[in-house]
Design an enzyme around this catalytic site. Structure first.
Site, PDB file in Angstrom:
ATOM      1  N   ASN A  42       0.841  -1.201   0.000  1.00 50.67           N
ATOM      2  CA  ASN A  42       0.000   0.000   0.000  1.00 50.67           C
ATOM      3  C   ASN A  42       0.872   1.246   0.000  1.00 50.67           C
ATOM      4  OD1 ASN A  42       0.606  -0.843   2.688  1.00 50.67           O
ATOM      5  ND2 ASN A  42      -1.043   0.391   3.523  1.00 50.67           N
ATOM      6  N   GLU A  44       0.386   5.225   0.703  1.00 56.47           N
ATOM      7  CA  GLU A  44      -0.520   6.267   1.188  1.00 56.47           C
ATOM      8  C   GLU A  44      -0.042   7.650   0.749  1.00 56.47           C
ATOM      9  OE1 GLU A  44      -0.957   5.588   5.402  1.00 56.47           O
ATOM     10  OE2 GLU A  44      -2.197   3.800   5.029  1.00 56.47           O
ATOM     11  N   CYS A  53      -4.310   0.699  -2.313  1.00 58.43           N
ATOM     12  CA  CYS A  53      -4.147  -0.596  -1.637  1.00 58.43           C
ATOM     13  C   CYS A  53      -3.052  -1.435  -2.306  1.00 58.43           C
ATOM     14  CB  CYS A  53      -5.439  -1.396  -1.710  1.00 58.43           C
ATOM     15  SG  CYS A  53      -6.793  -0.710  -0.756  1.00 58.43           S
ATOM     16  N   GLU A  55      -3.080  -4.605  -3.066  1.00 62.03           N
ATOM     17  CA  GLU A  55      -3.575  -5.519  -4.108  1.00 62.03           C
ATOM     18  C   GLU A  55      -3.637  -4.802  -5.456  1.00 62.03           C
ATOM     19  OE1 GLU A  55      -4.873  -4.829  -1.148  1.00 62.03           O
ATOM     20  OE2 GLU A  55      -6.302  -6.343  -0.493  1.00 62.03           O
ATOM     21  N   CYS A  86     -10.283  -5.127   0.667  1.00 56.97           N
ATOM     22  CA  CYS A  86     -11.395  -4.168   0.721  1.00 56.97           C
ATOM     23  C   CYS A  86     -12.319  -4.386  -0.476  1.00 56.97           C
ATOM     24  CB  CYS A  86     -10.863  -2.737   0.754  1.00 56.97           C
ATOM     25  SG  CYS A  86     -10.332  -2.120  -0.851  1.00 56.97           S
ATOM     26  N   CYS A  89     -10.887  -3.460  -3.991  1.00 56.66           N
ATOM     27  CA  CYS A  89      -9.951  -4.457  -4.525  1.00 56.66           C
ATOM     28  C   CYS A  89     -10.689  -5.716  -4.969  1.00 56.66           C
ATOM     29  CB  CYS A  89      -8.882  -4.789  -3.489  1.00 56.66           C
ATOM     30  SG  CYS A  89      -7.735  -3.414  -3.220  1.00 56.66           S
TER      31      CYS A  89
END
Ligand code: THU
Length: 130
Positions: A42, A44, A53, A55, A86, A89
């Site tokens: 990830n 940010e 994310c 993935e 999530c 994803c």
């Protein structure tokens, strides 16, 4: 490739996570049909909503390298039980991977859970509708 092997690559990718705002590091690894493995973490941003994310970083990396066929994906985080992808994803995986694709979920304690994407997202937005 075994589930454990792919999880180990995701665990290593997690070390690269840029997560200074949530302090929640995630790693992902994607086994492609041709045997290549693409990993992600990830990333940010100070404008929080721009964060991405692990993935989707892995999946978009693969697509950008011309890879379009995938076998399985692993995701790992420091959670009590294996981390779940999530909803965003799940939609991306559902769009791009075969319905039966194994989503391998893991944590740092060595717990692993495997659920096919069609069970994680049983009623996705379906691109074949248009
Ligand atoms: N995150 C992922 O990398 N994958 C998921 O499936 C869920 C959430 C990241 C996004 C954000 O950087 C941090 O975890 C906290 O939500």
């Amino acid at each position: 490739m075994t589930h454990q092997e792919l999880v180990e690559i995701a665990r290593q990718a997690r070390e690269h996570a840029h997560a200074p705002y949530s302090n929640f590091k995630v790693g992902a690894a994607l086994e492609c049909a041709d045997g290549r493995v693409i990993s992600g973490c990830n990333v940010e941003n100070s404008s929080y909503g721009l964060s991405m994310c692990a993935e989707r970083v892995a999946i978009f990396k693969a697509i950008s390298e011309g890879i379009h066929e995938f076998k399985q994906i692993a995701v790992i985080a420091d959670t009590r039980t294996p981390v779940r992808p999530c909803g965003a994803c799940r939609q991306v995986i559902s769009d791009l991977f075969p319905k039966e694709t194994a989503v391998i979920m893991a944590n740092l304690h060595g717990d692993i859970e495997v659920i096919p994407i069609q069970a994680l997202l049983p009623a996705p937005f379906d691109p074949s509708f248009f």
